[in-house]
Scaffold this active site. Structure first.
Site, PDB file in Angstrom:
ATOM      1  CG  ASP A 106      -0.200   0.047   2.560  1.00 44.66           C
ATOM      2  OD1 ASP A 106      -0.490  -0.761   3.465  1.00 44.66           O
ATOM      3  OD2 ASP A 106       0.695   0.919   2.710  1.00 44.66           O
ATOM      4  CG  HIS A 121       7.066  -8.243  -0.147  1.00 43.82           C
ATOM      5  ND1 HIS A 121       6.555  -8.643   1.052  1.00 43.82           N
ATOM      6  CD2 HIS A 121       8.290  -8.817  -0.233  1.00 43.82           C
ATOM      7  CE1 HIS A 121       7.434  -9.423   1.667  1.00 43.82           C
ATOM      8  NE2 HIS A 121       8.488  -9.548   0.916  1.00 43.82           N
TER       9      HIS A 121
HETATM   10  N1  APR Z   1      -0.112  -3.183  15.125  1.00 36.97           N
HETATM   11  C1  APR Z   1       1.048  -3.905  15.034  1.00 36.97           C
HETATM   12  N2  APR Z   1       1.088  -5.206  14.618  1.00 36.97           N
HETATM   13  C2  APR Z   1      -0.091  -5.789  14.310  1.00 36.97           C
HETATM   14  C3  APR Z   1      -1.335  -5.112  14.398  1.00 36.97           C
HETATM   15  C4  APR Z   1      -1.302  -3.751  14.829  1.00 36.97           C
HETATM   16  N3  APR Z   1      -2.405  -3.036  14.938  1.00 36.97           N
HETATM   17  N4  APR Z   1      -2.325  -5.966  14.017  1.00 36.97           N
HETATM   18  C5  APR Z   1      -1.713  -7.145  13.710  1.00 36.97           C
HETATM   19  N5  APR Z   1      -0.383  -7.037  13.900  1.00 36.97           N
HETATM   20  C6  APR Z   1       0.657  -8.052  13.666  1.00 36.97           C
HETATM   21  C7  APR Z   1       0.208  -9.489  13.790  1.00 36.97           C
HETATM   22  O1  APR Z   1       0.319  -9.954  15.114  1.00 36.97           O
HETATM   23  C8  APR Z   1       1.178 -10.212  12.861  1.00 36.97           C
HETATM   24  O2  APR Z   1       2.339 -10.634  13.567  1.00 36.97           O
HETATM   25  O3  APR Z   1       1.079  -7.902  12.340  1.00 36.97           O
HETATM   26  C9  APR Z   1       1.567  -9.143  11.849  1.00 36.97           C
HETATM   27  C10 APR Z   1       0.999  -9.343  10.451  1.00 36.97           C
HETATM   28  O4  APR Z   1       1.587 -10.494   9.922  1.00 36.97           O
HETATM   29  P1  APR Z   1       1.246 -10.972   8.431  1.00 36.97           P
HETATM   30  O5  APR Z   1      -0.192 -10.922   8.217  1.00 36.97           O
HETATM   31  O6  APR Z   1       1.960 -12.267   8.255  1.00 36.97           O
HETATM   32  O7  APR Z   1       1.886  -9.836   7.518  1.00 36.97           O
HETATM   33  P2  APR Z   1       3.405  -9.632   7.060  1.00 36.97           P
HETATM   34  O8  APR Z   1       4.366 -10.091   8.111  1.00 36.97           O
HETATM   35  O9  APR Z   1       3.540  -8.249   6.591  1.00 36.97           O
HETATM   36  O10 APR Z   1       3.472 -10.641   5.811  1.00 36.97           O
HETATM   37  C11 APR Z   1       4.641 -10.736   5.080  1.00 36.97           C
HETATM   38  O11 APR Z   1       3.643 -12.180   3.463  1.00 36.97           O
HETATM   39  O12 APR Z   1       1.731 -12.681   2.384  1.00 36.97           O
HETATM   40  C12 APR Z   1       2.969 -12.137   2.215  1.00 36.97           C
HETATM   41  O13 APR Z   1       3.710 -10.548   0.638  1.00 36.97           O
HETATM   42  C13 APR Z   1       2.905 -10.698   1.760  1.00 36.97           C
HETATM   43  O14 APR Z   1       4.214  -8.812   2.537  1.00 36.97           O
HETATM   44  C14 APR Z   1       3.487  -9.935   2.946  1.00 36.97           C
HETATM   45  C15 APR Z   1       4.357 -10.963   3.621  1.00 36.97           C
END
Ligand code: APR
Length: 258
Positions: A106, A121
């Site tokens: 985003d 990414h």
């Molecule tokens: N503030 C901080 N952290 C948060 C919040 C919040 N309000 N809400 C959720 N989280 C945390 C969750 O606990 C989790 O550990 O954010 C994390 C999100 O993890 P993912 O959904 O796995 O996202 P991300 O780590 O960015 O994924 C990595 O995976 O699917 C691929 O390409 C995609 O860039 C992405 C990559």
């Protein structure tokens, strides 16, 4: 309610000179952009990553994949940066050498004032030709699809191949220049703050480990435990939009705009 930040975390930021901030989907969660792996709400809980986020998926059903990314783009377009994004921009303003590395596709960091995030990414706002890689214009807002609608991808103005989303799909290499910049910054920083990532997807999840291995201190901001808990010297448990402004205020006494 103000999030209480331990004094050692505030002191770490206050005396840091070369900072890297690494963000994941969690920093955009409070802006209404779903994460990937959060129970129930996470995109990968609701949709099949293999059917939507791989080159093969696009090959097999381009209209489904394009429609899905256009739906995600419409969600992001309606979202607004939150106090977590703003706090990151405040750290960059205070320490101009700060490098922001994001896994997010985003543009909420840019809309919050971050000048040059390293997008590991890719971006939802940078479609390109799947044949010749020529950048393609963003479709009109009016055409934004509802969730689950199939939308035929536009054709490249140059070679007429299908235009694809400008994101990195599973099984694809990260943009080399972005990865090099992230690794270099992690290797030379004295403080790395990782925010809202599950630390499960490589090579992005290696960045905080590079910093720690080379002597930097790592602070993690996440409401939940992740594999990065062991890498971080300080784990701040809470949502980014509350913890980051509190950390900046505790470090520098600047009250963040609400
Ligand atoms: N503030 C901080 N952290 C948060 C919040 C919040 N309000 N809400 C959720 N989280 C945390 C969750 O606990 C989790 O550990 O954010 C994390 C999100 O993890 P993912 O959904 O796995 O996202 P991300 O780590 O960015 O994924 C990595 O995976 O699917 C691929 O390409 C995609 O860039 C992405 C990559």
């Amino acid at each position: 309610m103000e999030h209480v930040v331990p004094p050692e975390a505030a002191a770490l930021l206050a005396r840091a000179r070369r900072v890297v901030v690494v963000t994941g989907a969690g920093i955009s969660a409070e802006s209404g952009v779903p994460t990937f792996r959060d129970a129930l709400t996470g995109l990968w809980q609701r949709f099949d990553a293999q059917a939507l986020a791989t080159p093969q998926a696009f090959e097999d059903d381009p209209d489904l994949v394009w429609g899905w990314y256009e739906w995600r783009r419409s969600t992001v377009r309606r979202a607004r940066p939150n106090a977590g994004h703003t706090a990151v921009a405040a750290i960059e303003a205070r320490l101009p050498g700060t490098v922001l590395v994001t896994q997010n596709v985003d543009d909420l960091h840019e809309r919050a004032g971050s000048r040059d995030p390293v997008h590991l990414h890719g971006s939802l706002l940078a479609p390109r030709c799947s044949g010749c890689s020529r950048p393609a214009p963003l479709p009109d807002v009016a055409d934004e699809p509802a969730e689950g609608r199939r939308v035929p991808p536009p054709r490249c103005a140059g070679c007429a191949a299908r235009v694809r989303p400008g994101v990195v799909w599973f099984g694809e290499a990260l943009p080399q220049a972005a990865l090099d910049r992230a690794v270099e910054a992690a290797a030379s920083c004295d403080l790395l703050v990782t925010v809202g990532t599950s630390g499960l997807v490589y090579p992005a999840a290696e960045i905080p480990r590079v910093a720690a291995r080379l002597g930097a201190t790592v602070i993690q901001v996440n409401p939940d435990e992740t594999p990065l808990d062991a890498v971080a010297e300080v784990n701040l448990r809470g949502p980014a939009a509350r913890v980051l402004p509190a950390l900046v205020a505790a470090a520098w006494g600047d009250t963040m705009p609400a």
